[in-house]
Design a protein around this motif. Structure first.
Motif, PDB file in Angstrom:
ATOM      1  N   GLN A 171      -7.263 -11.561  66.759  1.00 16.87           N
ATOM      2  CA  GLN A 171      -7.547 -12.842  66.124  1.00 16.87           C
ATOM      3  C   GLN A 171      -8.060 -12.632  64.705  1.00 16.87           C
ATOM      4  O   GLN A 171      -7.599 -13.285  63.764  1.00 16.87           O
TER       5      GLN A 171
ATOM      6  N   ASP B 133      -3.908 -15.658  62.861  1.00 19.70           N
ATOM      7  CA  ASP B 133      -4.398 -16.700  63.771  1.00 19.70           C
ATOM      8  C   ASP B 133      -5.925 -16.629  63.866  1.00 19.70           C
ATOM      9  O   ASP B 133      -6.472 -16.307  64.907  1.00 19.70           O
TER      10      ASP B 133
ATOM     11  N   THR C 124      -8.177 -18.881  64.168  1.00 20.67           N
ATOM     12  CA  THR C 124      -8.830 -19.826  65.078  1.00 20.67           C
ATOM     13  C   THR C 124      -8.655 -19.418  66.539  1.00 20.67           C
ATOM     14  O   THR C 124      -9.302 -19.981  67.417  1.00 20.67           O
ATOM     15  N   GLY C 125      -7.778 -18.467  66.801  1.00 27.86           N
ATOM     16  CA  GLY C 125      -7.571 -18.005  68.165  1.00 27.86           C
ATOM     17  C   GLY C 125      -6.885 -19.011  69.057  1.00 27.86           C
ATOM     18  O   GLY C 125      -7.189 -19.116  70.242  1.00 27.86           O
ATOM     19  N   ARG C 126      -5.931 -19.758  68.517  1.00 31.21           N
ATOM     20  CA  ARG C 126      -5.224 -20.774  69.295  1.00 31.21           C
ATOM     21  C   ARG C 126      -3.733 -20.502  69.431  1.00 31.21           C
ATOM     22  O   ARG C 126      -2.991 -21.355  69.872  1.00 31.21           O
ATOM     23  N   GLY C 127      -3.294 -19.334  69.034  1.00 31.55           N
ATOM     24  CA  GLY C 127      -1.855 -19.064  69.083  1.00 31.55           C
ATOM     25  C   GLY C 127      -1.563 -17.655  69.530  1.00 31.55           C
ATOM     26  O   GLY C 127      -1.961 -17.218  70.605  1.00 31.55           O
TER      27      GLY C 127
ATOM     28  N   VAL D 252      -4.206 -14.850  70.976  1.00 35.30           N
ATOM     29  CA  VAL D 252      -4.737 -14.897  72.343  1.00 35.30           C
ATOM     30  C   VAL D 252      -3.631 -14.934  73.404  1.00 35.30           C
ATOM     31  O   VAL D 252      -3.901 -15.127  74.574  1.00 35.30           O
ATOM     32  N   THR D 253      -2.394 -14.729  72.977  1.00 33.26           N
ATOM     33  CA  THR D 253      -1.267 -14.731  73.896  1.00 33.26           C
ATOM     34  C   THR D 253      -0.933 -13.296  74.279  1.00 33.26           C
ATOM     35  O   THR D 253      -0.714 -12.447  73.416  1.00 33.26           O
TER      36      THR D 253
END
Length: 188
Positions: free
Chosen positions: A14, A19, A21-24, A27-28
């Motif tokens: 992250q 990314d 904000t850690g929303r894509g 974190v996948t």
């Protein structure tokens, strides 16, 4: 499966990547990136309406090889905007359940076993009983000679899954048959 290193830790991915904000993608996991939605392999999609209540939520029904594989809310629907209640979301189980009855089942009076009937036989039995009840309980006039033209042997109880148009036709049919006892589960 490859062993993860310290640099593969999601927080570091992250902070290092695009990314923050850690929303894509940060974190996948690689396993998640490798799977596809069930609907990607569907042969086609049909639009329908949820069968459970009179709200009329639109559904998208995905099928493959003649079998329903996924049912989801239709995002283009002004009624539900792509959302379904828990019962509507479980419609696929209603369609594909191994316990689903697909034949007309009949148990004779005082019988202990169910038997299968073909649809034409069942419809004829219902029509015969409807007409016989109407004939047996017809009231042409009351004790003072006032016209009644009604039957007390037939009643209608509608359900919430019936839409307004069907309710209108049922009301017209039962009124024409002379029935005066018509209810809907929404009022009870």
């Amino acid at each position: 499966m490859a062993r993860l290193t310290f640099l593969d830790w999601p927080v570091l991915r992250q902070l290092r990547g695009a990314d923050p904000t850690g929303r894509g993608t940060a974190v996948t996991s690689s396993r998640t990136r490798g799977i596809a939605p069930r609907t990607a392999e569907a042969d086609g999609m049909a639009e329908s309406v949820c069968p459970y209540c009179a709200v009329g939520c639109s559904q998208r029904i995905f099928h493959k090889d003649g079998r329903v594989i996924q049912i989801e809310g239709n995002p283009h629907s002004p009624v539900s905007r792509g959302r379904l209640c828990p019962k509507g979301a479980a419609s696929e189980q209603l369609v594909n359940s191994s316990l689903r009855q697909t034949t007309v089942r009949y148990r004779r009076p005082y019988g202990t076993e169910w038997e299968d009937l073909d649809l034409d036989t069942a419809m004829d039995m219902i029509a015969d009983r409807f007409l016989q009840a109407r004939r047996d309980h017809w009231e042409d006039e009351d004790e003072h000679g006032h016209p009644l033209r009604r039957t007390m042997g037939i009643a209608s109880l509608g359900g919430a899954t019936i839409d307004n148009e069907e309710n209108y036709l049922i009301k017209k049919f039962f009124t024409a048959a002379g029935a005066i006892q018509m209810e809907n589960q929404a009022r009870i």
